[in-house]
Design a protein around this motif. Structure first.
Motif, PDB file in Angstrom:
ATOM      1  N   GLY A   7      24.513 107.296  -1.040  1.00  0.00           N
ATOM      2  CA  GLY A   7      24.755 105.867  -0.804  1.00  0.00           C
ATOM      3  C   GLY A   7      23.710 105.009  -1.494  1.00  0.00           C
ATOM      4  N   ALA A   9      23.716 103.419  -4.203  1.00  0.00           N
ATOM      5  CA  ALA A   9      24.163 102.177  -4.857  1.00  0.00           C
ATOM      6  C   ALA A   9      24.529 101.132  -3.810  1.00  0.00           C
ATOM      7  N   GLY A  10      24.392 101.506  -2.552  1.00  0.00           N
ATOM      8  CA  GLY A  10      24.716 100.590  -1.460  1.00  0.00           C
ATOM      9  C   GLY A  10      23.589  99.588  -1.250  1.00  0.00           C
ATOM     10  N   ILE A  12      21.393  99.055   1.436  1.00  0.00           N
ATOM     11  CA  ILE A  12      20.105  99.603   1.878  1.00  0.00           C
ATOM     12  C   ILE A  12      19.614 100.640   0.862  1.00  0.00           C
ATOM     13  N   GLY A  13      20.559 101.477   0.390  1.00  0.00           N
ATOM     14  CA  GLY A  13      20.204 102.562  -0.536  1.00  0.00           C
ATOM     15  C   GLY A  13      19.534 102.049  -1.796  1.00  0.00           C
ATOM     16  N   ASP A  31      26.700 108.663  -5.003  1.00  0.00           N
ATOM     17  CA  ASP A  31      27.460 107.544  -4.424  1.00  0.00           C
ATOM     18  C   ASP A  31      28.858 107.592  -5.024  1.00  0.00           C
ATOM     19  N   ALA A  84      24.924 107.325   2.747  1.00  0.00           N
ATOM     20  CA  ALA A  84      26.340 107.146   2.387  1.00  0.00           C
ATOM     21  C   ALA A  84      27.169 107.205   3.660  1.00  0.00           C
ATOM     22  N   ALA A  85      27.975 106.197   3.844  1.00  0.00           N
ATOM     23  CA  ALA A  85      28.856 106.177   5.016  1.00  0.00           C
ATOM     24  C   ALA A  85      29.847 105.051   4.831  1.00  0.00           C
ATOM     25  N   GLN A  86      30.929 105.145   5.563  1.00  0.00           N
ATOM     26  CA  GLN A  86      31.807 103.980   5.648  1.00  0.00           C
ATOM     27  C   GLN A  86      31.224 103.093   6.739  1.00  0.00           C
ATOM     28  N   ALA A 125      21.156 107.706   8.286  1.00  0.00           N
ATOM     29  CA  ALA A 125      21.377 106.394   8.902  1.00  0.00           C
ATOM     30  C   ALA A 125      22.247 106.542  10.128  1.00  0.00           C
ATOM     31  N   SER A 126      21.693 106.158  11.269  1.00  0.00           N
ATOM     32  CA  SER A 126      22.527 105.937  12.444  1.00  0.00           C
ATOM     33  C   SER A 126      22.673 104.413  12.572  1.00  0.00           C
ATOM     34  N   SER A 127      22.947 103.934  13.740  1.00  0.00           N
ATOM     35  CA  SER A 127      23.232 102.492  13.854  1.00  0.00           C
ATOM     36  C   SER A 127      22.984 101.992  15.268  1.00  0.00           C
ATOM     37  N   TYR A 152      33.583 103.471  14.422  1.00  0.00           N
ATOM     38  CA  TYR A 152      32.364 103.508  13.596  1.00  0.00           C
ATOM     39  C   TYR A 152      31.182 104.004  14.435  1.00  0.00           C
ATOM     40  N   PHE A 179      19.634 101.595  12.533  1.00  0.00           N
ATOM     41  CA  PHE A 179      19.379 100.296  11.912  1.00  0.00           C
ATOM     42  C   PHE A 179      20.043  99.186  12.731  1.00  0.00           C
ATOM     43  N   ASN A 181      21.420  95.453  12.357  1.00  0.00           N
ATOM     44  CA  ASN A 181      21.852  94.235  11.629  1.00  0.00           C
ATOM     45  C   ASN A 181      20.975  93.908  10.422  1.00  0.00           C
ATOM     46  N   ARG A 188      25.757  93.321   1.552  1.00  0.00           N
ATOM     47  CA  ARG A 188      27.215  93.542   1.485  1.00  0.00           C
ATOM     48  C   ARG A 188      27.950  92.208   1.654  1.00  0.00           C
TER      49      ARG A 188
END
Ligand code: NAD
Length: 318
Positions: A7, A9-10, A12-13, A31, A84-86, A125-127, A152, A179, A181, A188
């Protein structure tokens, strides 16, 4: 040291990659450049690194075990950072299967490859969404997180359980970062701040959910990156950390701040609460402070100003 950043290219990444290159790490990115939002933004984020001999990018889906394994066959990694994640709570209501593929199958593929190719350290990455509708605030790592209110969130909780199982069985050191917010330049397009700023500038209304009765613990990207780097620099066996700002901001105040830096009033469209969304996020960061030395330094006022400057520059809005 060679680090795999999935991920990369995202949002945070790509910020993490920049920091790791500055710190002289060799960085390999995987990615899939999917079109959840405009992939051009992903290319733009990383194009500045392409000339750097310490950087390499593979356009591969982490769900594709065979292609992913080729990367591991060609390169020994010291650490894996799986970002990397949706992402996105609302999108998970309408596109459930991509969450299972990227966030669960992809995570298992990476853990399997970590096992097979003996990569000892795995950060992922968790959330904050794992806290679901928990009433006790601020949210602490020791709270129960058994009631996710979106798919999610359920996949992120599943990642924490998968990491635990692989740590237990194969002694892979796993660190999960919840993470809160995250916002910042190069963010994004579905991020509230960026969406609001672009709409206000284009004279379009902004959707204000739960009639504005919400609060978020907005965390500036540089603080998140500092937290990730600290997590990878220590030798934890299995840990989970909140990375937040510990300063929830009311949605109504957040909108006022955006208006202040845009010099323009928002047209607000008040809407009911969206399914899957939580009313308030607030990180207890005592554990991250104690064990990581994590200390966020960018306040919301300064952070919003920086993002608005970036939005105007990147989207060429005067
Ligand atoms: N931004 C936030 O506020 C926030 C909050 C909590 C957790 N997170 C988590 O942090 C991580 C990074 O989030 P972000 O905001 O940078 O999102 P992002 O969408 O900008 O970054 C994710 C990157 O992963 C890539 N990707 C997605 N599925 C993939 C797959 N199957 N194979 C390979 N690459 C794939 C995407 O192309 C994208 O570049 C995610 O795991 C997300 O769930 C983010």
């Amino acid at each position: 040291m060679t680090i795999l950043v999935t991920g990369g290219a995202g949002f945070i990444g790509s910020h993490l990659v920049k920091k790791l290159i500055d710190l002289k790490y060799q960085v390999i990115v995987v990615d899939n450049f999917n079109d959840y939002y405009d992939p051009q933004l992903k290319h733009d984020r990383i194009k500045k690194f392409l000339k750097d001999y310490k950087f390499k990018v593979h356009q591969i889906d982490i769900d594709d075990y065979q292609k992913l394994e080729l990367v591991f066959k060609n390169q020994q990694f010291d650490k894996i950072i799986n970002l990397a994640a949706q992402a996105g709570v609302r999108h998970s209501l309408t596109h459930p299967f991509v969450y299972l593929k990227s966030n669960i199958d992809g995570m298992v593929n990476l853990l399997e490859l970590a096992k097979k190719y003996k990569v000892k350290d795995f950060i992922y990455a968790s959330s904050s969404s794992v806290y679901g509708g928990n009433k006790k605030i601020p949210f602490s790592e020791s709270d129960k997180v058994d009631s996710p209110i979106s798919l999610y969130a359920a996949t992120k909780k599943a990642d924490e359980l998968l990491a635990y199982a692989y740590h237990h069985l194969y002694h892979i050191n796993c660190v999960g970062l919840r993470f809160f917010n995250v916002y910042g330049p190069w963010g994004r397009p579905d991020n509230a701040l960026i969406k609001f700023a672009r709409n206000i500038l284009a004279d379009k209304p902004i959707a204000v959910y739960n009639y504005g009765r919400m609060a978020r613990d907005f965390t500036y990207i540089d603080d998140i990156v500092a937290g990730i780097v600290r997590a990878m620099s220590k030798n934890f066996k299995y840990e989970i950390f909140n990375l937040g700002n510990c300063y929830p901001v009311k949605l109504t105040d957040f909108i006022k701040l955006i208006e202040k830096y845009l010099g323009k009033k928002a047209k607000q469209k008040k809407m009911p609460m969206q399914p899957g969304e939580v009313k308030k996020t607030w990180a207890d960061i005592a554990k991250a402070k104690r064990l990581l030395g994590y200390q966020p330094t960018t306040g919301i006022d300064q952070g919003v100003e920086k993002v608005i400057e970036w939005v105007k520059w990147y989207y060429k809005i005067s």
